[in-house]
Design a protein around this motif. Structure first.
Motif, PDB file in Angstrom:
ATOM      1  N   ALA A 149      47.253  31.677  45.362  1.00 56.00           N
ATOM      2  CA  ALA A 149      45.935  32.809  45.698  1.00 56.00           C
ATOM      3  C   ALA A 149      46.528  34.126  45.433  1.00 56.00           C
ATOM      4  O   ALA A 149      45.865  34.988  45.015  1.00 56.00           O
ATOM      5  CB  ALA A 149      45.635  32.719  47.209  1.00 56.00           C
ATOM      6  N   PHE A 150      47.753  34.286  45.664  1.00 57.64           N
ATOM      7  CA  PHE A 150      48.513  35.731  45.347  1.00 57.64           C
ATOM      8  C   PHE A 150      48.073  36.254  44.071  1.00 57.64           C
ATOM      9  O   PHE A 150      47.823  37.157  43.616  1.00 57.64           O
ATOM     10  CB  PHE A 150      49.831  35.939  45.782  1.00 57.64           C
ATOM     11  N   LEU A 151      48.678  35.206  43.174  1.00 59.50           N
ATOM     12  CA  LEU A 151      48.480  35.574  41.506  1.00 59.50           C
ATOM     13  C   LEU A 151      47.078  35.749  41.264  1.00 59.50           C
ATOM     14  O   LEU A 151      46.575  36.760  40.445  1.00 59.50           O
ATOM     15  CB  LEU A 151      49.033  34.488  40.901  1.00 59.50           C
ATOM     16  N   ASP A 152      46.015  34.913  41.740  1.00 63.64           N
ATOM     17  CA  ASP A 152      44.797  34.864  41.432  1.00 63.64           C
ATOM     18  C   ASP A 152      44.413  36.445  41.833  1.00 63.64           C
ATOM     19  O   ASP A 152      43.308  36.654  41.121  1.00 63.64           O
ATOM     20  CB  ASP A 152      44.018  33.593  42.077  1.00 63.64           C
ATOM     21  N   LYS A 153      44.817  36.810  43.182  1.00 66.76           N
ATOM     22  CA  LYS A 153      44.021  37.971  43.424  1.00 66.76           C
ATOM     23  C   LYS A 153      44.584  39.181  42.895  1.00 66.76           C
ATOM     24  O   LYS A 153      43.924  40.123  42.251  1.00 66.76           O
ATOM     25  CB  LYS A 153      44.301  38.132  44.814  1.00 66.76           C
ATOM     26  N   ASN A 154      45.916  39.308  42.843  1.00 64.39           N
ATOM     27  CA  ASN A 154      46.604  40.668  42.351  1.00 64.39           C
ATOM     28  C   ASN A 154      47.118  40.489  40.706  1.00 64.39           C
ATOM     29  O   ASN A 154      47.173  41.710  40.408  1.00 64.39           O
ATOM     30  CB  ASN A 154      47.801  40.511  43.181  1.00 64.39           C
ATOM     31  N   VAL A 155      47.014  39.489  40.076  1.00 61.56           N
ATOM     32  CA  VAL A 155      47.372  39.497  38.626  1.00 61.56           C
ATOM     33  C   VAL A 155      46.246  39.171  37.804  1.00 61.56           C
ATOM     34  O   VAL A 155      46.056  39.756  36.743  1.00 61.56           O
ATOM     35  CB  VAL A 155      48.633  38.613  38.456  1.00 61.56           C
ATOM     36  N   PHE A 156      45.503  37.945  38.306  1.00 61.37           N
ATOM     37  CA  PHE A 156      44.475  37.610  37.424  1.00 61.37           C
ATOM     38  C   PHE A 156      43.000  38.031  37.569  1.00 61.37           C
ATOM     39  O   PHE A 156      42.227  37.979  36.849  1.00 61.37           O
ATOM     40  CB  PHE A 156      44.519  36.065  37.268  1.00 61.37           C
ATOM     41  N   GLY A 157      42.900  38.644  38.880  1.00 61.21           N
ATOM     42  CA  GLY A 157      41.617  39.073  39.189  1.00 61.21           C
ATOM     43  C   GLY A 157      40.515  38.170  39.405  1.00 61.21           C
ATOM     44  O   GLY A 157      39.359  38.605  38.954  1.00 61.21           O
ATOM     45  N   THR A 158      40.775  36.900  39.581  1.00 67.05           N
ATOM     46  CA  THR A 158      39.851  35.822  39.853  1.00 67.05           C
ATOM     47  C   THR A 158      39.812  35.579  41.192  1.00 67.05           C
ATOM     48  O   THR A 158      38.867  34.421  41.314  1.00 67.05           O
ATOM     49  CB  THR A 158      40.607  34.581  39.017  1.00 67.05           C
ATOM     50  N   ALA A 159      40.107  36.133  42.188  1.00 68.89           N
ATOM     51  CA  ALA A 159      39.859  35.585  43.488  1.00 68.89           C
ATOM     52  C   ALA A 159      39.052  36.805  44.295  1.00 68.89           C
ATOM     53  O   ALA A 159      39.332  38.026  44.028  1.00 68.89           O
ATOM     54  CB  ALA A 159      41.155  35.441  44.261  1.00 68.89           C
TER      55      ALA A 159
END
Ligand code: FAD
Length: 437
Positions: A427-437
């Motif tokens: 969830a951290f990566l989806d939100k902060n890096v991939f912008g998918t959350a």
């Protein structure tokens, strides 16, 4: 400090006990306690192939959810040490889960040193480079800047090898990996001849000295740290770490500060027993560069951490902005630290192509209050282009984060290449890096 999941057996072990699994600070309970301990690269490859979702876990020292998983973990911490020094290339190749505190004495014994270490030696190499972990020293890049080669397992179980020599920019892309590219198995680090260091601590430097003497202060040592709780008009402790072969800082008074007459802890109320030796006593680089000793609890142990990188040219203005918040943040702080880090070429490093200083906050463990203070700190630092440490607490919106990483889109593409189905995402990566959350 050692992960409590080491299997005494030769094979890989799976933990699925009812207990919860927490990070070092205990402020975060991970979304799963399913953890496989890989004892070899082959075992790690089998595990990566077996699971649809899996996250590599290091020594669990991050304060935010960058290392979290709702599915399962694989760890190489505790895998057999397999340290190979290439004397001709001045490099060492290690298993990714090794801790700096395990590696460093071995290197010293063989006549070698690393260029830099964090405040604590308890962290794994793979986890430290994942988040651009740094020490201090205006000429010293972060720990990841020493990486000249990587071996990792991509999502389909393939073993990928990258080297500075062969892959150039692709290595720069992959070193600060945020846990998003694969499971790291081996890391190759630059070495230099071993050296001795001393550290001196100066007490109560008037804050105003930073206005005119910031560059002089930063240039006074190989590694310099300023500690304060922002509640007085002075820097409580200035730690100056020097190579023993450099001219000594041993002077009783310096820019209004006085030389300490006993070892100190960065949190003045705590015993210096856990801290590396000061008072100008010379010792190996790995027993002076970190503030805290291996085998002892680093810092307070009961704390939250946040840290912001600011381009070097904005250093004094940013520091003064935080000083103005002193009455607001001070009561919630154990200490705060200012350090300097040299620019690097690593895509996801906060110091990508710019020298930085960092302003670090060791907060009391009161998330209700800290969560309200972080947006205030971030608002004050915003005009100075501040960006948060990848492994510490922050509240900055992903849209803001994105502005600070010119290579973010290229990094996303690289992650897509190694991990097209998002096996290593959380969830951290989806939100902060991939912008998918
Ligand atoms: C007391 C204390 C002091 C600290 N001092 C400093 C300091 O001086 N400077 C600084 O910059 N930071 C500091 N930190 C922060 C800390 O160093 C970083 O957060 C670092 O990332 C922790 O490494 P770890 O092995 O514990 O990583 P973890 O928290 O276990 O994991 C971090 C990331 O690395 C990934 N990862 C770990 N192993 C692998 C692997 N084998 N393959 C792929 N991905 C992997 C994880 O998935 C995750 O994304 C401090 C933290 C504490 C608790």
């Amino acid at each position: 400090m050692t992960a409590p999941f080491l299997s005494p057996l030769a094979g890989c072990s799976t933990e699925s006990k009812a207990e919860t699994l927490k990070n070092w600070a205990g402020n975060l309970t991970y979304g799963t306690n399913q953890l496989d301990q890989a004892e070899s690269v082959q075992q790690a490859r089998e595990l990566v192939k077996k699971y649809d979702k899996v996250k590599a876990l290091g020594t669990r020292h991050c304060f935010n959810k960058i290392a979290d998983s709702d599915d399962r973990f694989v760890s190489l911490v505790g895998a057999p040490e397999d340290i190979v020094i290439a004397v001709d290339r001045k490099s060492v190749t290690v298993n990714s889960g090794i801790k700096y505190g395990e590696l460093s004495p071995f290197l010293h014994e063989k006549g070698f040193a690393l260029h830099n270490l964090a405040s604590l030696p308890h962290i794994s190499v793979a986890g430290a480079i994942a988040t651009a972990t740094h020490g201090s020293g205006e000429k010293n890049g972060n720990l990841a800047s020493a990486v000249s080669g990587l071996e990792m397992i991509s999502a389909n179980g393939e073993l990928i090898q990258l080297s500075r020599e062969k892959d150039g920019e692709k290595l720069n892309a992959a070193v600060v990996h945020l846990g998003a590219l694969g499971v790291l198995t081996k890391v190759t680090l630059d070495l230099q001849p071993t050296f001795l260091m001393t550290q001196y601590v100066y007490e109560n430097m008037p804050l105003v000295q930073l206005q005119d003497h910031f560059d002089e202060i930063q240039a006074s040592g190989y590694s310099v740290s300023l500690f304060t709780n922002w509640q007085s008009q002075s820097i409580a402790e200035v730690w100056v770490k020097q190579r023993a072969d450099a001219p000594s800082m041993n002077q009783k008074e310096w820019l209004g500060a006085t030389l300490a007459t006993k070892n100190l802890h960065p949190i003045p109320e705590l015993s210096a027993e856990n801290c590396t030796t000061q008072m100008g006593v010379s010792g190996p680089w790995y027993e002076r560069m970190p503030h805290f000793k291996m085998g002892f609890t680093p810092s307070s142990g009961d704390e939250l951490q946040a840290e912001y990188f600011v381009p070097r040219q904005n250093a004094v203005d940013a520091i003064m902005a935080i000083a103005r918040l002193g009455d607001q943040v001070g009561p919630y702080l154990l200490t705060s630290e200012v350090r300097a880090i040299a620019a690097d070429e690593l895509w996801m490093s906060p110091c990508y192509q710019q020298d930085c200083i960092t302003i670090h906050f060791t907060w009391k463990p009161d998330w209700a209050s800290v969560s309200k203070l972080l947006p205030i700190v971030e608002r004050e630092l915003a005009p100075y282009n501040a960006r948060p440490h990848w492994g510490k607490l922050f509240t900055m919106a992903p849209t803001e984060l994105e502005k600070h990483y010119p290579k973010l889109n290229d990094f996303r593409n690289l992650a897509q290449e190694y991990d097209p189905q998002g096996k290593f995402r959380n969830a951290f990566l989806d939100k902060n890096v991939f912008g998918t959350a």
